[in-house]
Design an enzyme around this catalytic site. Sequence first.
Site, PDB file in Angstrom:
ATOM      1  N   LYS A  78       3.207   5.296 -18.284  1.00  9.64           N
ATOM      2  CA  LYS A  78       3.008   6.744 -18.378  1.00  9.64           C
ATOM      3  C   LYS A  78       4.346   7.421 -18.097  1.00  9.64           C
ATOM      4  CE  LYS A  78       0.015  10.406 -16.442  1.00  9.64           C
ATOM      5  NZ  LYS A  78      -1.084  10.695 -15.491  1.00  9.64           N
ATOM      6  N   SER A 153      -5.144  12.943 -17.502  1.00 13.00           N
ATOM      7  CA  SER A 153      -3.848  13.220 -18.083  1.00 13.00           C
ATOM      8  C   SER A 153      -3.159  11.975 -18.634  1.00 13.00           C
ATOM      9  CB  SER A 153      -2.946  13.859 -17.021  1.00 13.00           C
ATOM     10  OG  SER A 153      -2.702  12.940 -15.959  1.00 13.00           O
ATOM     11  N   SER A 177      -7.414  11.115 -13.621  1.00  9.62           N
ATOM     12  CA  SER A 177      -6.581  10.905 -14.815  1.00  9.62           C
ATOM     13  C   SER A 177      -6.399   9.466 -15.275  1.00  9.62           C
ATOM     14  CB  SER A 177      -5.212  11.528 -14.610  1.00  9.62           C
ATOM     15  OG  SER A 177      -5.305  12.904 -14.821  1.00  9.62           O
TER      16      SER A 177
END
Length: 490
Positions: A78, A153, A177
């Site tokens: 990420k 997210s 997330s």
Amino acid sequence: MKLHELTVAELGRGLREREFTSVELTRHYLARIASGNAALNAFITVTAERALADAAAADQRLARGEGGLLTGVPLAHKDIFCTDGVLTTCGSRMLAKFVAPYDATVVERLAAAGMVLLGKTNMDEFAMGSSNETSWFGPVRNPWDLARVPGGSSGGSAAVVAAGLAPVATGTDTGGSIRQPAALCGLTGLKPTYGRVSRYGMIAFASSLDQGGVLARSALDAALLLAAMAGPDPRDSTCIERPVSDYAAGLDRPIRGLRIGIIREFFGPGLEAGTGAAVQAALDGFRKLGAELVEVSLPNLPLSVPTYYVVAPAECSSNLSRFDGVRFGHRCEEPRDLRDLYERSRGEGFGAEVKRRIMTGTYVLSAGYYDAYYLKAQQVRSLINADFRRAFAEVDVLMGPTSPTPAFALGAKTDDPITMYLNDIYTIGANLAGLPAISVPCGLVGGLPVGLQVIGSHFAEELLLAVAHAWQRETDWHGRRPPEPVRGAP
Ligand code: GLN
């Protein structure tokens, strides 16, 4: 079986047995990214050259008979994790040109284990969102249906693993997330106990809630990654001094006699019927496996969304004050004076959702409102903690849905922040209490995956993974792949 259909565990074995090399495997993934990423918009940066160099180094280690279970296996991070010499944007215009000068501990540890970095994945700006639509780099699309969101997210990480553009990816979970995008993309998503995985080099959103973890295809893969990521770190004082278990070795522990608490508050009117039915079927499945199911009530849990939307913005308003146009990130053109520099740099660098959070956070911390909002939220947070403590005196794990609905259409909730915030109604409690939780695929509703959430007491990762593994031995939901070509593909 094609290479991109193999799990991390299978890839590791194939590499050690020299069935294929890491360079071959990495080329295969880079080719899939080259053809598949445009439709998904899931990678912000692809590190092709570095990946091939990492892979060649891994092959040399393997040829010498060195390396471990993860050596030579590719992964994606990420874009919230700092990567030395590689663009690290956090999904924001503010950091759109930021090249990190060091590696996050998570990045460093997985590299030391011999994993190959394919690239950095798209995400909601500063991890604020539930649909991956707040990214400066544009929305990510769900590989199960391109008209829908992947969740957020960590939506880019979920999309790349689900679409077979990476075998596994890291994520972070402040309010859901990791688990929510895992549920919406048909993956196993593990949010560890707060303090199990170092936050060093993980760009801060809400420091008392943020925790790094993994989005994988199976509980076994999540176990392998967690064992390599977790553990004390002198550079993060909130990272707990506690030895790391061999999570993969503990997977086969029997679940007969396991006491499962079904959270009553998670089965109210907000839960979409198909999702509820799939979760209910999973609970029945656990009963057949010999677990004992009891209903438990956590009366303060329905307050977790409003509590979170005071605590998280408060912490974010403080954390994001470092982006001032002076030391990091975006700076406006030709500032007139210092005030103009701050105002325009921050005004241009942050998107609407981040600004909303900074303003809310500054407000709830301000002298006149601190007691009414921030202090009150901390008190409610204690009550939620106490609810969990009481529940874990009765049961071993708690279960319920991960998300109230399957993946929704792009744009469906962007005009209404409150509706968007309610996506995390089942996940936020674990963050407020610092508890570990995992989402595992438990069905398809209208052709879209849904997740079962399992929450454990502090440091119960081993048990959570064993419960997830037991379920994955009995079922094949985690083995389902999005259709190729993807629904909605041109
Ligand atoms: N969706 C939640 C938010 O917008 C949680 C995000 C997260 O876990 N990073 O804050």
